[in-house]
Design an enzyme around this catalytic site. Structure first.
Site, PDB file in Angstrom:
ATOM      1  N   LYS A 162       0.871  -1.189   0.000  1.00  0.00           N
ATOM      2  CA  LYS A 162       0.000   0.000   0.000  1.00  0.00           C
ATOM      3  C   LYS A 162       0.895   1.222   0.000  1.00  0.00           C
ATOM      4  O   LYS A 162       1.855   1.283   0.765  1.00  0.00           O
ATOM      5  CB  LYS A 162      -0.882  -0.043   1.244  1.00  0.00           C
ATOM      6  CG  LYS A 162      -1.479   1.283   1.697  1.00  0.00           C
ATOM      7  CD  LYS A 162      -2.559   1.018   2.737  1.00  0.00           C
ATOM      8  CE  LYS A 162      -2.608   2.098   3.801  1.00  0.00           C
ATOM      9  NZ  LYS A 162      -3.619   1.768   4.835  1.00  0.00           N
ATOM     10  N   LYS A 164       0.879   5.553   0.113  1.00  0.00           N
ATOM     11  CA  LYS A 164       0.082   6.739   0.403  1.00  0.00           C
ATOM     12  C   LYS A 164       0.124   7.662  -0.800  1.00  0.00           C
ATOM     13  O   LYS A 164       1.181   7.820  -1.431  1.00  0.00           O
ATOM     14  CB  LYS A 164       0.673   7.460   1.633  1.00  0.00           C
ATOM     15  CG  LYS A 164       0.593   6.638   2.910  1.00  0.00           C
ATOM     16  CD  LYS A 164      -0.835   6.562   3.410  1.00  0.00           C
ATOM     17  CE  LYS A 164      -0.902   5.936   4.799  1.00  0.00           C
ATOM     18  NZ  LYS A 164      -2.298   5.863   5.270  1.00  0.00           N
ATOM     19  N   GLU A 214      -8.089   3.454  -1.073  1.00  0.00           N
ATOM     20  CA  GLU A 214      -8.594   3.619   0.290  1.00  0.00           C
ATOM     21  C   GLU A 214      -8.914   5.082   0.564  1.00  0.00           C
ATOM     22  O   GLU A 214      -8.078   5.962   0.329  1.00  0.00           O
ATOM     23  CB  GLU A 214      -7.521   3.099   1.263  1.00  0.00           C
ATOM     24  CG  GLU A 214      -7.941   3.072   2.716  1.00  0.00           C
ATOM     25  CD  GLU A 214      -6.848   2.482   3.612  1.00  0.00           C
ATOM     26  OE1 GLU A 214      -5.925   1.816   3.101  1.00  0.00           O
ATOM     27  OE2 GLU A 214      -6.901   2.718   4.833  1.00  0.00           O
TER      28      GLU A 214
HETATM   29  O1  OSB Z   1      -4.818   5.488   6.992  1.00  0.00           O
HETATM   30  O2  OSB Z   1      -4.225   3.511   7.365  1.00  0.00           O
HETATM   31  C1  OSB Z   1      -4.059   4.724   7.545  1.00  0.00           C
HETATM   32  C2  OSB Z   1      -0.858   5.392   9.526  1.00  0.00           C
HETATM   33  C3  OSB Z   1      -1.255   6.465  10.280  1.00  0.00           C
HETATM   34  C4  OSB Z   1      -2.523   6.956  10.134  1.00  0.00           C
HETATM   35  C5  OSB Z   1      -3.407   6.387   9.223  1.00  0.00           C
HETATM   36  C6  OSB Z   1      -3.030   5.293   8.471  1.00  0.00           C
HETATM   37  C7  OSB Z   1      -1.723   4.807   8.609  1.00  0.00           C
HETATM   38  C8  OSB Z   1      -1.178   3.716   7.817  1.00  0.00           C
HETATM   39  C9  OSB Z   1      -0.071   2.910   8.447  1.00  0.00           C
HETATM   40  O3  OSB Z   1      -1.502   3.468   6.686  1.00  0.00           O
HETATM   41  C10 OSB Z   1      -0.496   1.545   8.844  1.00  0.00           C
HETATM   42  C11 OSB Z   1       0.541   0.910   9.727  1.00  0.00           C
HETATM   43  O4  OSB Z   1       1.593   0.537   9.205  1.00  0.00           O
HETATM   44  O5  OSB Z   1       0.304   0.795  10.935  1.00  0.00           O
HETATM   45 MG    MG Z   2      -6.150   4.469   5.725  1.00  0.00          MG
END
Ligand code: OSB
Ligand code: MG
Length: 369
Positions: A162, A164, A214
């Site tokens: 995944k 960002k 997402e």
């Molecule tokens: O949106 O899933 C999210 C981290 C911080 C805040 C929101 C999110 C995330 C992650 C990291 O995507 C997930 C992880 O590695 O714990």
């Molecule tokens: Mg998320």
């Protein structure tokens, strides 16, 4: 059982690598660790996933401390609790503040299952012996840096990558990733960085065979998500928008998403997580377990939840070593070939490392009856 003491600890842990999302960068992780103790001094552990700033949702470490101290702890201290599912109902009069509720509910689940001498996973109805996991990679300084991190994660066997995204770091970046990794399970998480008016840009992502996108739109918006889902072939997965089984029911009926990311803290605990899991199963929607950069206690809860049957997609529960020099549990969470072996010891199945916890604690308070 009766809870006789609750101990709140504010921990500060340095992250191995900065983690950047569309809403900000994490350099270290501060959170509340909740310990509940029964009549015999036996302990259960839970972790609040609220951050220091209200950027992911409205809760923060300080609001969680306040809600726990002034409202939630008084509701559980010295009450006869026969099953952790009752905690959800005890908290019913307190609106929202799901991460605060979940932190103490999780500790009670751990304590309850330790007293029953059964693994938390089994008590939740989970049957998997191992769970498949993916990895969530933050926004990087350059596409080359991102490609390097992806190739390491793929080499380590993570089952789904995944990344960002945010405006200015989206279509071109995904195109570059696909060029280098044509067949990996790939998805993008926008953390609410787009609006309905960005529909043409979101449609361009359909070209890259993403497993899902997402939370492209606002956290409080399941109406526009339904509009976007109608126009995309890529499934939408909701994260920030789903706080309860009622939210899930409405999103499913509107067609706002085809997949739901369950985060225990966001939905107010394990009991509500199970209900959302069951509802999605009934409607044929897969779920997966999201992550909030948890330390070991929160990570262990995520692993237990992921053993439920309808968690059919790899979650964000990566290895402890991806986040921390040293985690607060023993053993740490390890991932081999993209799999975590579910522990079979009672409760969360990992021991807490009190020495390390003490070193990381910046504030501690005991509440007793
Ligand atoms: O949106 O899933 C999210 C981290 C911080 C805040 C929101 C999110 C995330 C992650 C990291 O995507 C997930 C992880 O590695 O714990
Ligand atoms: Mg998320």
């Amino acid at each position: 059982m009766k809870i006789k003491n609750v101990i709140l600890r504010h921990l500060k842990m340095k992250m191995k690598f900065p983690f950047t999302t569309s809403f900000g960068t994490f350099l270290d992780k501060e959170f509340i660790l909740v310990e509940v103790q029964d009549e015999n001094g036996r302990s259960g552990w839970g972790e609040s996933v609220a951050f220091m700033s209200p950027l992911y949702n409205e809760e923060t470490l300080k609001t969680n401390w306040h809600i726990l101290e002034d409202f939630l702890i008084p509701l559980v201290l010295d009450k006869e609790i026969n099953h952790p599912d009752e905690v959800f109902d005890l908290f019913e009069p307190i609106r929202k503040n799901n991460m605060a509720k979940s932190a103490i509910e999780g500790a009670i689940w751990d304590l309850y299952t330790k007293r029953q001498n059964i693994p938390l996973a089994a008590a939740l109805g989970g049957e998997k012996k191992e769970i498949e996991v993916g990895i969530s990679i933050g926004i990087q300084k350059s596409v080359d840096d991102l490609l390097t991190i992806i190739s390491e994660a793929v080499a380590q066997g993570y089952r789904r990558i995944k990344v960002k995204i945010k405006p200015g770091w989206d279509v071109d970046v995904i195109r570059e990733i696909r060029k280098s990794f044509p067949t990996i399970q790939l998805m993008a998480d926008a953390n609410s960085a787009y609006r309905l008016s960005d529909i043409d840009l979101l449609k361009q992502l359909d070209e890259f065979d993403l497993t899902m996108i997402e939370q492209p739109l606002a956290s409080d918006d399941i109406v526009d998500h339904a509009q976007v889902q109608k126009q995309l072939t890529t499934p939408i997965c909701l994260d920030e928008s789903i706080h309860s089984v009622e939210d899930a029911r409405k999103a499913i009926s509107l067609g706002s998403c085809k997949i739901i990311n369950i985060k225990i803290g966001r939905v107010g605990g394990l009991t509500e997580s199970k209900r959302i899991h069951d509802l999605c199963q009934k409607h044929g929607l897969p779920v997966w377990c999201g992550g909030m950069l948890e330390a070991g206690v929160g990570r262990a809860h995520n692993i237990a939840l992921t053993t439920l049957a309808n968690f059919t997609m790899p979650g964000d529960t990566a290895a402890s070593s991806r986040y921390w020099e040293k985690d607060i549990i023993e053993p740490e969470v390890t991932v081999h070939d993209g799999l975590i072996t579910v522990p079979n010891a009672p409760g969360i199945g990992y021991d807490v490392d009190l020495n390390t916890i003490e070193k990381l604690t910046v504030r501690e308070q005991i509440f007793s009856k």
